[in-house]
Enzyme design. Structure first.
Site, PDB file in Angstrom:
ATOM      1  N   ARG A 281      85.457  52.475  75.156  1.00  0.00           N
ATOM      2  CA  ARG A 281      84.198  51.905  75.406  1.00  0.00           C
ATOM      3  C   ARG A 281      83.459  52.977  74.925  1.00  0.00           C
ATOM      4  NH1 ARG A 281      83.379  52.537  80.886  1.00  0.00           N
ATOM      5  NH2 ARG A 281      84.622  51.022  82.172  1.00  0.00           N
ATOM      6  N   HIS A 285      81.326  50.757  81.496  1.00  0.00           N
ATOM      7  CA  HIS A 285      81.404  49.134  82.073  1.00  0.00           C
ATOM      8  C   HIS A 285      80.069  48.353  81.412  1.00  0.00           C
ATOM      9  CE1 HIS A 285      83.620  45.331  82.847  1.00  0.00           C
ATOM     10  NE2 HIS A 285      82.498  44.919  84.039  1.00  0.00           N
ATOM     11  N   TYR A 294      84.866  57.919  86.936  1.00  0.00           N
ATOM     12  CA  TYR A 294      85.978  57.599  86.854  1.00  0.00           C
ATOM     13  C   TYR A 294      86.843  58.452  85.069  1.00  0.00           C
ATOM     14  CZ  TYR A 294      83.955  54.030  84.546  1.00  0.00           C
ATOM     15  OH  TYR A 294      83.057  52.415  84.162  1.00  0.00           O
TER      16      TYR A 294
END
Ligand SMILES: Cc1ncc(C[n+]2csc(CCOP(=O)(O)OP(=O)(O)O)c2C)c(N)n1
Length: 382
Positions: A281, A285, A294
């Protein structure tokens, strides 16, 4: 996963149906390289008309996705989950199915709805959760479901829909309805009990279902290596006695070929298949997190070079010669304008009537809810 490893894995056609052994198998099946070239697997020779429809779906999905993030940032829609980077997995999966088949998507699957033919205005009514939204304004904008398009809406607990897709397929098998179901879920979902229950049941009873894992390598901030000790996701199918195929999820042709193969098998009574789409992706998120916490910028940049849109475009322009820079620019402008008009139209529609709040929930609405609804109607002016 290194770039070299990613690019090397192109399997010959016959390997697609060969059951591979742990450690030696489950290489990444790739047909269309990031440069838009066909690998040694060979061109699936999809008719031009279908290819242009798929390309349109992929571009339209990206256009909607980018606009939805902007709308959320402006406070005009609720929390939004982006699918940028995963469009080929979604559009390719739908392409591999037939008209009778049912889709059980996850929340990130805008591309599936687009390829299944859901009109842009219908999608926008959903995103704005307005009075014309067929889901009556309930749930997050990303939870997509329309009986007409054979798309079953998603419930928030991760993987809860996977056993439903299996059960639906099993019912169809018993009733001798000629259909296949396909559920999609992320890599994180494979740690859930529901995933394993569904896989086991489908394997034992040979349910005509396809499990598509969109392995985008993160469950929010948890990388896939922290999610499973298996060497990949596809290999999990072996424990349940059926085939697992690992494909390049940014390659429309690989995804389409694997899903079509799985659907043909299911229709012949040969049971389920797990297709792992190895993808990424490109966005966060959801609009509620920050990917920089992250993931490294270099990693995201590497995957931008593997964009599913760019490689398909290169193939259509150079190899098939059915798209030009000019026709592509025209298409993008047309899609932008379609989406902008739909946004303007849907945003004007008032929210659903308060009376719809319990619609479809009770045959006989309990007295206390009737009272609460009446009180609410006195308090709230929509
Ligand atoms: C049972 C359950 N646990 C936790 C959550 C919170 N949650 C929402 S999305 C998500 C990550 C899921 O990751 P993955 O399955 O890999 O799909 P992705 O979002 O990466 O596409 C989590 C943990 C949830 N919705 N349901």
């Amino acid at each position: 996963m290194e770039a070299r490893e990613y690019l090397e894995f192109a399997l010959p056609q016959d390997k697609l149906i060969e059951r591979s052994t742990p450690k030696s198998g489950h290489l990444l099946y790739q047909i269309l390289t990031p440069e838009g070239e066909i690998t040694s697997v060979g061109d699936p020779k999809i008719p031009s008309e279908d290819l242009l429809v798929a390309y349109r779906s992929i571009v339209l999905t990206r256009v909607i996705d980018e606009k939805m993030i902007a709308l959320q940032r402006q406070g005009r829609i609720g929390t939004y989950v982006s699918c940028s980077g995963q469009e080929a997995s979604q559009v390719g999966s739908v392409m591999g199915l037939s008209k009778n088949d049912w889709i059980f998507p996850m929340y990130r699957d805008l591309g599936m709805a687009v390829q299944a033919g859901v009109p842009v205005t219908t999608l926008m009514n959903r995103m704005f959760a307005n009075g014309k939204d067929e889901l009556l304004g309930r749930d997050l904008p990303n939870l997509l479901g329309w009986r007409k398009y054979k798309i079953v809406s998603f419930a928030a607990p991760i993987a809860a829909h996977v056993p439903l897709a299996t059960g639906f397929a099993m019912a169809a098998k018993i009733k001798k309805d000629n259909l296949v179901t396909l559920s999609t879920f992320g890599d994180g979902a494979t740690s859930s009990a529901e995933f394993h229950v569904a896989m086991n049941f489908a394997g034992v009873y040979k349910a005509p279902t396809i499990f598509v894992c969109e392995n985008n390598q993160y469950a929010i901030s948890v990388p896939v290596r922290m999610q499973t000790a298996s060497e990949n996701i596809a290999i999990k199918a072996e424990a349940y006695g059926f085939e697992g195929i690992r494909v390049d999820g940014n390659d429309l042709f690989a995804v389409y070929t694997a899903v079509r193969h799985a659907a043909e098998k299911a229709r012949k009574g040969e049971g389920p298949t797990l297709v792992e789409c190895y993808t990424y992706r490109l966005s966060a998120h959801s609009t509620a997190d920050d990917w920089k916490k992250y993931r490294s910028a270099e990693e995201v940049e590497l995957w931008r070079k593997r964009d599913p849109i760019q490689r398909l475009k290169l193939y259509l322009v150079r190899n098939r010669k059915i798209l030009t820079e000019e026709s592509d620019a025209k298409l993008r402008m047309e899609l932008e304008s379609t989406v902008n008009s739909a946004i303007m139209e849907s945003e004007k529609v008032p929210p659903p009537d308060l009376d719809t709040m319990f619609e479809g929930v009770y045959t006989e609405m309990p007295w206390h809810l009737k009272e609460q609804l009446e009180d609410l109607k006195k308090d709230v002016k929509l």
